[in-house]
Design a protein around this motif. Structure first.
Motif, mmCIF file in Angstrom:
data_model
loop_
_atom_site.group_PDB
_atom_site.id
_atom_site.type_symbol
_atom_site.label_atom_id
_atom_site.label_comp_id
_atom_site.label_asym_id
_atom_site.label_seq_id
_atom_site.Cartn_x
_atom_site.Cartn_y
_atom_site.Cartn_z
ATOM 1 N N TYR A 85 0.753 -1.162 -0.118
ATOM 2 C CA TYR A 85 -0.178 0.153 0.076
ATOM 3 C C TYR A 85 0.984 1.424 0.066
ATOM 4 O O TYR A 85 0.491 2.286 -0.776
ATOM 5 N N ASP A 86 1.933 1.270 0.643
ATOM 6 C CA ASP A 86 2.906 2.415 0.858
ATOM 7 C C ASP A 86 3.448 2.605 -0.595
ATOM 8 O O ASP A 86 3.732 3.817 -0.864
ATOM 9 N N TRP A 87 4.009 1.554 -1.184
ATOM 10 C CA TRP A 87 4.505 1.829 -2.440
ATOM 11 C C TRP A 87 3.680 2.243 -3.531
ATOM 12 O O TRP A 87 3.923 2.861 -4.465
ATOM 13 N N GLU A 88 2.175 1.753 -3.486
ATOM 14 C CA GLU A 88 1.391 2.250 -4.326
ATOM 15 C C GLU A 88 0.857 3.720 -3.974
ATOM 16 O O GLU A 88 0.352 4.360 -4.836
ATOM 17 N N SER A 89 1.028 4.196 -2.957
ATOM 18 C CA SER A 89 0.549 5.379 -2.380
ATOM 19 C C SER A 89 1.200 6.705 -3.314
ATOM 20 O O SER A 89 2.305 6.431 -3.645
ATOM 21 N N GLU A 90 0.362 7.511 -3.578
ATOM 22 C CA GLU A 90 0.697 8.859 -4.342
ATOM 23 C C GLU A 90 1.471 9.865 -3.367
ATOM 24 O O GLU A 90 2.125 10.772 -3.766
ATOM 25 N N VAL A 91 1.380 9.509 -1.879
ATOM 26 C CA VAL A 91 2.052 10.380 -0.998
ATOM 27 C C VAL A 91 3.502 10.331 -1.075
ATOM 28 O O VAL A 91 4.249 9.099 -1.315
ATOM 29 N N GLU A 92 4.299 11.589 -1.172
ATOM 30 C CA GLU A 92 5.919 11.363 -1.455
ATOM 31 C C GLU A 92 6.718 11.645 -0.195
ATOM 32 O O GLU A 92 6.228 12.385 0.664
ATOM 33 N N TYR A 93 7.354 10.602 0.215
ATOM 34 C CA TYR A 93 8.132 10.518 1.368
ATOM 35 C C TYR A 93 9.736 10.860 1.002
ATOM 36 O O TYR A 93 9.997 10.446 -0.036
ATOM 37 N N GLU A 94 10.479 11.196 1.957
ATOM 38 C CA GLU A 94 11.759 11.496 1.666
ATOM 39 C C GLU A 94 12.594 10.052 1.364
ATOM 40 O O GLU A 94 13.422 10.336 0.654
ATOM 41 N N ILE A 95 12.206 9.295 2.231
ATOM 42 C CA ILE A 95 12.946 7.768 2.000
ATOM 43 C C ILE A 95 11.414 6.941 1.595
ATOM 44 O O ILE A 95 10.766 6.503 2.446
ATOM 45 N N PRO A 96 11.162 6.662 0.275
ATOM 46 C CA PRO A 96 10.091 6.071 -0.257
ATOM 47 C C PRO A 96 10.224 4.519 -0.234
ATOM 48 O O PRO A 96 11.366 4.085 -0.292
ATOM 49 N N THR A 97 9.004 3.717 -0.184
ATOM 50 C CA THR A 97 9.170 2.445 -0.266
ATOM 51 C C THR A 97 9.613 2.150 -1.869
ATOM 52 O O THR A 97 8.852 2.651 -2.616
ATOM 53 N N ARG A 98 10.445 1.199 -2.128
ATOM 54 C CA ARG A 98 10.902 0.663 -3.431
ATOM 55 C C ARG A 98 10.508 -0.725 -3.735
ATOM 56 O O ARG A 98 10.496 -1.263 -2.972
ATOM 57 N N LYS A 99 10.223 -0.950 -5.080
ATOM 58 C CA LYS A 99 10.196 -2.165 -5.513
ATOM 59 C C LYS A 99 11.112 -2.579 -6.701
ATOM 60 O O LYS A 99 11.269 -1.870 -7.701
ATOM 61 N N LEU A 100 11.512 -3.533 -6.496
ATOM 62 C CA LEU A 100 12.871 -4.092 -7.490
ATOM 63 C C LEU A 100 12.642 -5.325 -7.915
ATOM 64 O O LEU A 100 11.961 -6.159 -7.202
ATOM 65 N N THR A 101 13.017 -5.905 -9.196
ATOM 66 C CA THR A 101 13.181 -7.328 -9.494
ATOM 67 C C THR A 101 14.456 -7.838 -8.531
ATOM 68 O O THR A 101 15.097 -7.073 -8.280
ATOM 69 N N PRO A 102 14.413 -9.045 -8.686
ATOM 70 C CA PRO A 102 15.469 -10.066 -7.802
ATOM 71 C C PRO A 102 16.900 -9.508 -8.583
ATOM 72 O O PRO A 102 17.896 -9.353 -7.790
ATOM 73 N N ASP A 103 17.014 -9.412 -9.983
ATOM 74 C CA ASP A 103 18.003 -8.839 -10.342
ATOM 75 C C ASP A 103 18.818 -7.385 -10.076
ATOM 76 O O ASP A 103 19.894 -7.309 -10.031
ATOM 77 N N GLU A 104 17.613 -6.712 -10.123
ATOM 78 C CA GLU A 104 17.954 -5.102 -9.805
ATOM 79 C C GLU A 104 18.616 -5.249 -8.570
ATOM 80 O O GLU A 104 19.541 -4.368 -8.223
ATOM 81 N N PHE A 105 17.862 -5.982 -7.277
ATOM 82 C CA PHE A 105 18.242 -5.838 -6.209
ATOM 83 C C PHE A 105 19.608 -6.568 -6.114
ATOM 84 O O PHE A 105 20.673 -5.741 -5.262
ATOM 85 N N ALA A 106 20.082 -7.404 -6.724
ATOM 86 C CA ALA A 106 21.394 -8.240 -6.625
ATOM 87 C C ALA A 106 22.284 -7.236 -7.394
ATOM 88 O O ALA A 106 23.324 -7.085 -6.901
ATOM 89 N N ALA A 107 22.125 -6.429 -8.437
ATOM 90 C CA ALA A 107 22.942 -5.441 -8.808
ATOM 91 C C ALA A 107 23.379 -4.606 -7.782
ATOM 92 O O ALA A 107 24.520 -3.997 -7.666
#
Length: 215
Positions: A174-196
């Motif tokens: 819900y926090d990731w989908e929210s349009e509210v902008e935070y200084e440190i936002p919740t992020r969503k990555l693919t496993p490859d992006e996270f590994a990188a």
């Protein structure tokens, strides 16, 4: 109407909507909230700070129980109006999402495609229909199975300052989908992006919790 009046009215409306809730969906509470309080600095002057709590319960009059996330103590003499309005909106928005999901579970026959398909197949067996693959029931089975698309494993990074380690998947998404902008936002990555990010020593492990979720 002044800005302050509009703000107060919005806060009143949100609290009224929350306190009117009688059927609370599973997983809604406890919920992370923040309250603006004063913290004394070295000079003894009060400095505004946002303190993190867990909303445990509330009553129709707006009184509520907040749990101090540092001490674990429950404070039963608090009020919903003390909670930052952004988090009141987040709390109510999360309730609406959970309610919509619960309604879908109760009304959508394709919400559980495998179960629905099995029911259709049982109907076919009971009716002893020949040339099953040419029947409308067969087409419905295909449609139901097609709707059960496999979700992909995603890596969600959610900030330590806003969440407990054991925050629910629903809260994180819900926090990731929210349009509210935070200084440190919740992020969503693919496993490859996270590994990188990890391999390149770019992952901020002092800022984020990590959760793998099929989404």
């Amino acid at each position: 109407m002044t800005f302050t009046t509009r703000f107060n009215q919005l806060q009143t409306d949100i609290i009224a909507n929350i306190t009117a809730i009688t059927n609370r969906p599973d997983g809604w509470l406890p919920h992370t909230v923040f309250v603006e309080e004063e913290d004394e600095d070295r000079s003894g002057a009060g400095t505004p700070v946002y303190k993190k709590y867990q909303l445990i319960d509330f009553k129709p009059d707006g009184s509520c129980t907040l749990r101090d996330t540092k001490t674990g103590e429950d404070e039963t003499d608090r009020h919903l109006s003390e909670i930052n309005i952004d988090w009141l909106m987040t709390l109510y928005g999360y309730y609406q999402d959970l309610s919509e999901e619960r309604e879908a579970l109760n009304t959508d026959p394709y919400n559980n495609p495998l179960e629905h398909s099995l029911r259709l197949l049982l109907d076919v067996a009971c009716l002893e229909i020949t040339r099953f693959e040419e029947s409308e029931t067969y087409n419905q089975c295909v449609k139901a199975l097609a709707s059960s698309e496999e979700k992909e494993l995603s890596v969600f990074l959610y900030p330590l300052d806003c969440f407990e380690r054991n925050a629910t998947n629903k809260e994180i998404i819900y926090d990731w989908e929210s349009e509210v902008e935070y200084e440190i936002p919740t992020r969503k990555l693919t496993p490859d992006e996270f590994a990188a990010e990890c391999n390149d020593e770019m992952f901020a492990d002092q800022v984020y919790w990590v959760r793998f979720i099929k989404y």
